[in-house]
Scaffold this motif. Structure first.
Motif, PDB file in Angstrom:
ATOM      1  N   CYS A 174       1.025  -1.151   0.136  1.00  0.00           N
ATOM      2  CA  CYS A 174       0.236  -0.243   0.289  1.00  0.00           C
ATOM      3  C   CYS A 174       0.753   1.147   0.042  1.00  0.00           C
ATOM      4  O   CYS A 174       0.341   2.140  -0.279  1.00  0.00           O
ATOM      5  CB  CYS A 174      -0.521   0.023   1.015  1.00  0.00           C
ATOM      6  N   GLY A 175       1.755   0.838   0.315  1.00  0.00           N
ATOM      7  CA  GLY A 175       2.860   2.267   0.635  1.00  0.00           C
ATOM      8  C   GLY A 175       2.535   3.862   0.736  1.00  0.00           C
ATOM      9  O   GLY A 175       2.438   3.194   2.044  1.00  0.00           O
ATOM     10  N   THR A 176       2.361   4.403   0.478  1.00  0.00           N
ATOM     11  CA  THR A 176       2.202   6.125   0.933  1.00  0.00           C
ATOM     12  C   THR A 176       0.569   5.871   1.660  1.00  0.00           C
ATOM     13  O   THR A 176       0.280   7.277   2.575  1.00  0.00           O
ATOM     14  CB  THR A 176       2.451   7.246   0.316  1.00  0.00           C
ATOM     15  N   GLY A 177      -0.186   4.855   0.937  1.00  0.00           N
ATOM     16  CA  GLY A 177      -1.732   4.865   1.201  1.00  0.00           C
ATOM     17  C   GLY A 177      -2.625   6.046   0.413  1.00  0.00           C
ATOM     18  O   GLY A 177      -3.593   5.961   0.569  1.00  0.00           O
ATOM     19  N   ALA A 211     -11.229   5.181  -0.989  1.00  0.00           N
ATOM     20  CA  ALA A 211     -12.280   4.885   0.312  1.00  0.00           C
ATOM     21  C   ALA A 211     -12.869   6.759  -0.138  1.00  0.00           C
ATOM     22  O   ALA A 211     -14.299   6.667  -0.109  1.00  0.00           O
ATOM     23  CB  ALA A 211     -11.236   5.863   1.514  1.00  0.00           C
ATOM     24  N   ARG A 212     -12.752   7.261  -1.277  1.00  0.00           N
ATOM     25  CA  ARG A 212     -13.278   9.081  -1.269  1.00  0.00           C
ATOM     26  C   ARG A 212     -14.257   7.595  -2.352  1.00  0.00           C
ATOM     27  O   ARG A 212     -15.667   8.634  -3.351  1.00  0.00           O
ATOM     28  CB  ARG A 212     -12.334   9.727  -1.525  1.00  0.00           C
ATOM     29  N   ILE A 228      -3.300   8.817   6.135  1.00  0.00           N
ATOM     30  CA  ILE A 228      -5.293   8.247   6.454  1.00  0.00           C
ATOM     31  C   ILE A 228      -5.659   9.220   7.625  1.00  0.00           C
ATOM     32  O   ILE A 228      -6.479   9.652   7.366  1.00  0.00           O
ATOM     33  CB  ILE A 228      -4.826   7.023   6.895  1.00  0.00           C
ATOM     34  N   ASP A 229      -3.978   9.625   8.436  1.00  0.00           N
ATOM     35  CA  ASP A 229      -4.620  10.506   9.333  1.00  0.00           C
ATOM     36  C   ASP A 229      -5.395  11.590   8.906  1.00  0.00           C
ATOM     37  O   ASP A 229      -6.271  12.412   9.098  1.00  0.00           O
ATOM     38  CB  ASP A 229      -3.980  10.618  10.067  1.00  0.00           C
ATOM     39  N   ALA A 230      -4.140  11.596   7.888  1.00  0.00           N
ATOM     40  CA  ALA A 230      -5.230  13.681   7.018  1.00  0.00           C
ATOM     41  C   ALA A 230      -6.060  13.293   6.865  1.00  0.00           C
ATOM     42  O   ALA A 230      -6.515  14.917   6.555  1.00  0.00           O
ATOM     43  CB  ALA A 230      -3.875  13.965   6.616  1.00  0.00           C
ATOM     44  N   ALA A 231      -6.921  12.523   5.687  1.00  0.00           N
ATOM     45  CA  ALA A 231      -8.248  12.729   4.960  1.00  0.00           C
ATOM     46  C   ALA A 231      -8.706  12.203   6.143  1.00  0.00           C
ATOM     47  O   ALA A 231     -10.473  12.189   5.478  1.00  0.00           O
ATOM     48  CB  ALA A 231      -7.557  11.069   4.116  1.00  0.00           C
TER      49      ALA A 231
END
Length: 224
Positions: free
Chosen positions: A64-67, A74-75, A99-102
């Motif tokens: 998954c690398g950087t996410g 997800a969006r 993921i936190d930032a999103a």
């Protein structure tokens, strides 16, 4: 973020192995990975658009690398649950921050793990997933055929396995092809030119689709 530890102890990070090599490669470049890769990791968003995740479905990204892709999935599919696996602890740190930032920590769960042998039931409490995909990962996994088989095993009956990655560059011309593949080799990237054939071998009666993009620069393959 909820990060199951069920597979953490099984990732071998001794010097000289794949996990250690990936950590070395991404220890610093992970911070600029998405910006620098965007111009040439082609086909990712098309693959995501074609996942056609069912309502309430489960999605697993191996490598998954950087996410970045997990957030995009997800969006696009706002009621699915997502899970990401990577062998690099460095990349998982970045994925967690992405993921936190999103604001998606309630929908996306991460775990360290090896794509060639992953105990999803222990890590995520799920043995199989409606959609499983690789995005520019099989070209960096030494035993990529084993990873493809493992991904197929983790795909639920009636589900779909998808791969987007570099292609054979067959229609770019001999010199551009040599230059491209020579440049990729500097980063331990090997285009899997027989991806379609391997997917047909795995499919056993299921539908296989393979699309070459941009003169063979990239490819998308699916089973199911």
């Amino acid at each position: 973020m909820d990060r199951p530890s069920g597979h953490a102890a099984t990732v071998d990070r001794r010097p000289g192995n794949h996990a250690a090599a990936m950590d070395r490669m991404y220890r610093y470049t992970r911070h600029i990975y998405d910006i620098t890769r965007k111009p040439y990791l082609l086909g990712r968003d098309r693959m995501i658009a074609e996942l056609d995740v069912p309502p309430g479905g489960t999605v697993l990204e191996l490598g998954c690398g950087t996410g970045r892709n997990l957030v995009a999935v997800a969006r696009r599919y706002p009621d699915c649950r997502l899970f990401g696996v990577d062998i690099s602890a460095e990349m998982l740190h970045t994925a967690g921050a992405t993921i936190d930032a999103a604001g998606l920590t309630h929908r996306i769960t991460l775990s360290p793990g090896d794509a060639t042998a992953f105990d999803a039931a222990s890590a995520f409490g799920l043995p199989r997933f409606d959609r499983v995909y690789f995005s520019y990962a099989v070209s960096m996994i030494p035993d990529w055929v084993a990873a493809l088989k493992e991904a197929d095993r983790l795909t639920a009956p009636g589900g779909r396995l998808a791969v987007v990655d570099f292609g054979d560059a067959a229609h770019l011309g001999a010199l551009p092809r040599r230059l491209l593949h020579g440049w990729l080799a500097l980063f331990h990237v090997t285009p899997r030119v027989d991806l379609a054939a391997r997917m047909h071998t795995l499919a056993t009666g299921r539908t296989v689709r393979h699309t070459s993009l941009h003169g063979g620069y990239a490819q998308i393959g699916t089973i199911g």
